[in-house]
Design a protein around this motif. Structure first.
Motif, PDB file in Angstrom:
ATOM      1  N   ASP A  43       0.832  -1.207   0.000  1.00  0.00           N
ATOM      2  CA  ASP A  43       0.000   0.000   0.000  1.00  0.00           C
ATOM      3  C   ASP A  43       0.867   1.258   0.000  1.00  0.00           C
ATOM      4  N   ALA A  44       1.965   1.220   0.763  1.00  0.00           N
ATOM      5  CA  ALA A  44       2.868   2.376   0.802  1.00  0.00           C
ATOM      6  C   ALA A  44       3.515   2.603  -0.552  1.00  0.00           C
ATOM      7  N   LEU A  45       3.901   1.518  -1.231  1.00  0.00           N
ATOM      8  CA  LEU A  45       4.504   1.634  -2.559  1.00  0.00           C
ATOM      9  C   LEU A  45       3.500   2.168  -3.575  1.00  0.00           C
ATOM     10  N   VAL A  46       2.249   1.720  -3.460  1.00  0.00           N
ATOM     11  CA  VAL A  46       1.203   2.204  -4.368  1.00  0.00           C
ATOM     12  C   VAL A  46       1.023   3.715  -4.195  1.00  0.00           C
ATOM     13  N   GLU A  47       0.981   4.170  -2.934  1.00  0.00           N
ATOM     14  CA  GLU A  47       0.845   5.605  -2.677  1.00  0.00           C
ATOM     15  C   GLU A  47       2.047   6.378  -3.216  1.00  0.00           C
ATOM     16  N   GLU A  48       3.239   5.813  -3.068  1.00  0.00           N
ATOM     17  CA  GLU A  48       4.444   6.469  -3.575  1.00  0.00           C
ATOM     18  C   GLU A  48       4.421   6.560  -5.089  1.00  0.00           C
ATOM     19  N   VAL A  49       3.963   5.482  -5.744  1.00  0.00           N
ATOM     20  CA  VAL A  49       3.866   5.484  -7.210  1.00  0.00           C
ATOM     21  C   VAL A  49       2.882   6.557  -7.666  1.00  0.00           C
ATOM     22  N   LEU A  50       1.727   6.647  -6.998  1.00  0.00           N
ATOM     23  CA  LEU A  50       0.735   7.669  -7.365  1.00  0.00           C
ATOM     24  C   LEU A  50       1.291   9.076  -7.150  1.00  0.00           C
ATOM     25  N   SER A  51       2.033   9.239  -6.049  1.00  0.00           N
ATOM     26  CA  SER A  51       2.638  10.547  -5.774  1.00  0.00           C
ATOM     27  C   SER A  51       3.672  10.909  -6.835  1.00  0.00           C
ATOM     28  N   LEU A  52       4.496   9.926  -7.217  1.00  0.00           N
ATOM     29  CA  LEU A  52       5.514  10.176  -8.234  1.00  0.00           C
ATOM     30  C   LEU A  52       4.875  10.485  -9.584  1.00  0.00           C
ATOM     31  N   ARG A  53       3.773   9.806  -9.902  1.00  0.00           N
ATOM     32  CA  ARG A  53       3.074  10.081 -11.157  1.00  0.00           C
ATOM     33  C   ARG A  53       2.540  11.512 -11.174  1.00  0.00           C
ATOM     34  N   GLU A  54       1.992  11.953 -10.055  1.00  0.00           N
ATOM     35  CA  GLU A  54       1.465  13.309  -9.962  1.00  0.00           C
ATOM     36  C   GLU A  54       2.590  14.333 -10.102  1.00  0.00           C
ATOM     37  N   LYS A  55       3.724  14.055  -9.438  1.00  0.00           N
ATOM     38  CA  LYS A  55       4.871  14.950  -9.548  1.00  0.00           C
ATOM     39  C   LYS A  55       5.392  14.992 -10.979  1.00  0.00           C
ATOM     40  N   LEU A  56       5.444  13.826 -11.635  1.00  0.00           N
ATOM     41  CA  LEU A  56       5.904  13.774 -13.022  1.00  0.00           C
ATOM     42  C   LEU A  56       4.968  14.553 -13.932  1.00  0.00           C
ATOM     43  N   LYS A  57       3.671  14.447 -13.678  1.00  0.00           N
ATOM     44  CA  LYS A  57       2.695  15.195 -14.464  1.00  0.00           C
ATOM     45  C   LYS A  57       2.901  16.694 -14.289  1.00  0.00           C
ATOM     46  N   ASN A  58       3.110  17.103 -13.023  1.00  0.00           N
ATOM     47  CA  ASN A  58       3.332  18.526 -12.746  1.00  0.00           C
ATOM     48  C   ASN A  58       4.608  19.022 -13.419  1.00  0.00           C
ATOM     49  N   VAL A  59       5.665  18.184 -13.379  1.00  0.00           N
ATOM     50  CA  VAL A  59       6.936  18.561 -14.011  1.00  0.00           C
ATOM     51  C   VAL A  59       6.749  18.722 -15.512  1.00  0.00           C
ATOM     52  N   ARG A  60       6.022  17.768 -16.122  1.00  0.00           N
ATOM     53  CA  ARG A  60       5.790  17.847 -17.560  1.00  0.00           C
ATOM     54  C   ARG A  60       4.988  19.085 -17.912  1.00  0.00           C
ATOM     55  N   GLU A  61       3.949  19.378 -17.110  1.00  0.00           N
ATOM     56  CA  GLU A  61       3.141  20.568 -17.381  1.00  0.00           C
ATOM     57  C   GLU A  61       3.969  21.833 -17.205  1.00  0.00           C
ATOM     58  N   THR A  62       4.835  21.828 -16.172  1.00  0.00           N
ATOM     59  CA  THR A  62       5.701  22.987 -15.942  1.00  0.00           C
ATOM     60  C   THR A  62       6.694  23.141 -17.083  1.00  0.00           C
ATOM     61  N   ASP A  63       7.279  22.020 -17.514  1.00  0.00           N
ATOM     62  CA  ASP A  63       8.221  22.067 -18.630  1.00  0.00           C
ATOM     63  C   ASP A  63       7.548  22.580 -19.892  1.00  0.00           C
ATOM     64  N   GLN A  64       6.311  22.134 -20.144  1.00  0.00           N
ATOM     65  CA  GLN A  64       5.589  22.579 -21.327  1.00  0.00           C
ATOM     66  C   GLN A  64       5.283  24.062 -21.232  1.00  0.00           C
ATOM     67  N   ALA A  65       4.879  24.497 -20.023  1.00  0.00           N
ATOM     68  CA  ALA A  65       4.593  25.918 -19.829  1.00  0.00           C
ATOM     69  C   ALA A  65       5.857  26.752 -20.040  1.00  0.00           C
TER      70      ALA A  65
END
Length: 239
Positions: free
Chosen positions: A55-77
Motif C-alpha cells: 500500500d505504501a509503494l502504491v501511494e508512492e507510485v501515485l505521488s511520483l506520477r502526480e509529480k511527473l505530471k506537474n513537471v511535464r506541465e511545468t516544462d511545457q509551460a
C-alpha cells in the motif's frame, strides 16, 4: 523359574517402553498443537506487513506520477513561455536572425557636380533610406538592417550633416540595406514600376538589388529602456 522371571522382566521392559512411547507421543502432539497457532500467527503478521508495504509503494507510485505530471506541465509551460519570448525578441529586433532575402546597395551619384547643378540631387539622403525601408516592409520584409544597424520600432533615420544617423550611430555611403523575407516578393516590390528605386536611378543615384539565399542580420544593440511609457493594467470584470 528362570523362564517365568524372564517373562516378568520382558513384561516390565515392554510396559516401560509403552509408557515412554505414550509420553513421547503426548509431548509431540502437544508441541505440534502449540506450534501450528504460532506459525499461523507469524505468517499472518508477515502477510499484513507485506500488504502495508505494498500500500505504501502504491501511494508512492501515485505521488511520483502526480509529480511527473506537474513537471511535464511545468516544462511545457516553460517551453511555451520561451517560444513566446523568442518570438517577442525577434519582433522587437533584440535577437540576431538569418534567412533568405535581398541586399540593396545605394550610393551617391558618381558624376562630378557641374556648375548650376543642385548637389542634393546627387546624394543619398535620410529620406531616401527611410522610403526604401518602408517599401521593404510593405513587400513583406521580416527583418531589416542598414550598414549593420538593425531597424526596430525605436530606430531613427535622420540627417546628421554629411552623414546619416541610424540608432544614433553615424553611417555613410555606400549604404547596404539587408532584408530577410521572400526574395522574389521583396525584389518584385522594390523593382515595381514607378517605385522609389526607379526614381533614385532617374536622379543618377546608384541603386542595385540582389537576392540571397542566406542573410544574417544582427540584433539591435541600442537601449530599450522605457521611461515614460508603462503597460496598461486591465482590471478583471466582476461576473
Amino acid at each position: 523359574m528362570r523362564s517365568k522371571g524372564a517373562q516378568i522382566s520382558i513384561a516390565i521392559v515392554c510396559m516401560v517402553l509403552g509408557i515412554m512411547l505414550a509420553i513421547q507421543f503426548k509431548t509431540t502432539e502437544s508441541y505440534q498443537a502449540n506450534l501450528v497457532p504460532a506459525r499461523v500467527e507469524d505468517l499472518t503478521q508477515q502477510v499484513q506487513s507485506v500488504s502495508e508495504e505494498r500500500d505504501a509503494l502504491v501511494e508512492e507510485v501515485l505521488s511520483l506520477r502526480e509529480k511527473l505530471k506537474n513537471v511535464r506541465e511545468t516544462d511545457q509551460a516553460m517551453a511555451d513561455l520561451q517560444a513566446d519570448l523568442q518570438d517577442a525578441n525577434m519582433s522587437a529586433g533584440l535577437m540576431a536572425v538569418e534567412g533568405p532575402g535581398v541586399i540593396i546597395t545605394v550610393n551617391d551619384n558618381p558624376r562630378e557636380i557641374q556648375p548650376g547643378d543642385n548637389p542634393n540631387f546627387s546624394l543619398v539622403h535620410d529620406s531616401d533610406l527611410l522610403m526604401l525601408v518602408n517599401e521593404l516592409k510593405t513587400s513583406g520584409a521580416e527583418a531589416i538592417s542598414i550598414n549593420g544597424e538593425r531597424i526596430t520600432a525605436k530606430s531613427e533615420i535622420r540627417c546628421a550633416g554629411t552623414l546619416i544617423l541610424v540608432n544614433w550611430n553615424r553611417i555613410g555611403p555606400p549604404f547596404v540595406i539587408k532584408a530577410i523575407g521572400n526574395p522574389d516578393m521583396l525584389e518584385s516590390g522594390m523593382l515595381i514600376k514607378n517605385g522609389y528605386m526607379e526614381s533614385l536611378k532617374v536622379l543618377g543615384i546608384q541603386a542595385t538589388i540582389e537576392k540571397a539565399e542566406k542573410i544574417t542580420i544582427p540584433a539591435y544593440s541600442g537601449s530599450v529602456k522605457f521611461t515614460f511609457a508603462q503597460p496598461v493594467k486591465y482590471e478583471e470584470k466582476a461576473e
